[in-house]
Design a protein around this motif. Structure first.
Motif: not given
Length: 79
Positions: A23, A25-26, A62-67
């Motif tokens: 996972t 994080e941003p 910036e503006g990217v959710p956790a994946v």
């Protein structure tokens, strides 16, 4: 691969594929990493890989959710 090369000194025939679930994080940090599957039969190496991936930072987005992704890694001795 440095970790793998060290293990090859102990077992020159060590090869196989691992799949890790991580996972990101941003802020780019890896917040979770688990061994999803492995055919390496080397628990020590598998744990070292997980520990190393937990130290990765992929950089802030910036503006990217956790994946959460699955990432396969093939390990083969150099020929």
């Amino acid at each position: 691969y440095r970790i793998y090369n060290r293990e090859l000194r102990k077992n020159p025939t060590l090869q196989g594929k691992v799949v890790i679930r991580l996972t990101i994080e941003p802020n780019g940090a890896v917040s979770a990493c688990n061994m999803e599957s492995s055919d390496m039969d080397s628990p020590g190496l598998e744990q070292k890989i997980v520990d190393r991936v937990l130290k990765f930072n992929f950089g802030t987005k910036e503006g990217v959710p956790a994946v959460t992704i699955l990432y396969p890694i093939d390990f083969l001795p150099a020929s």
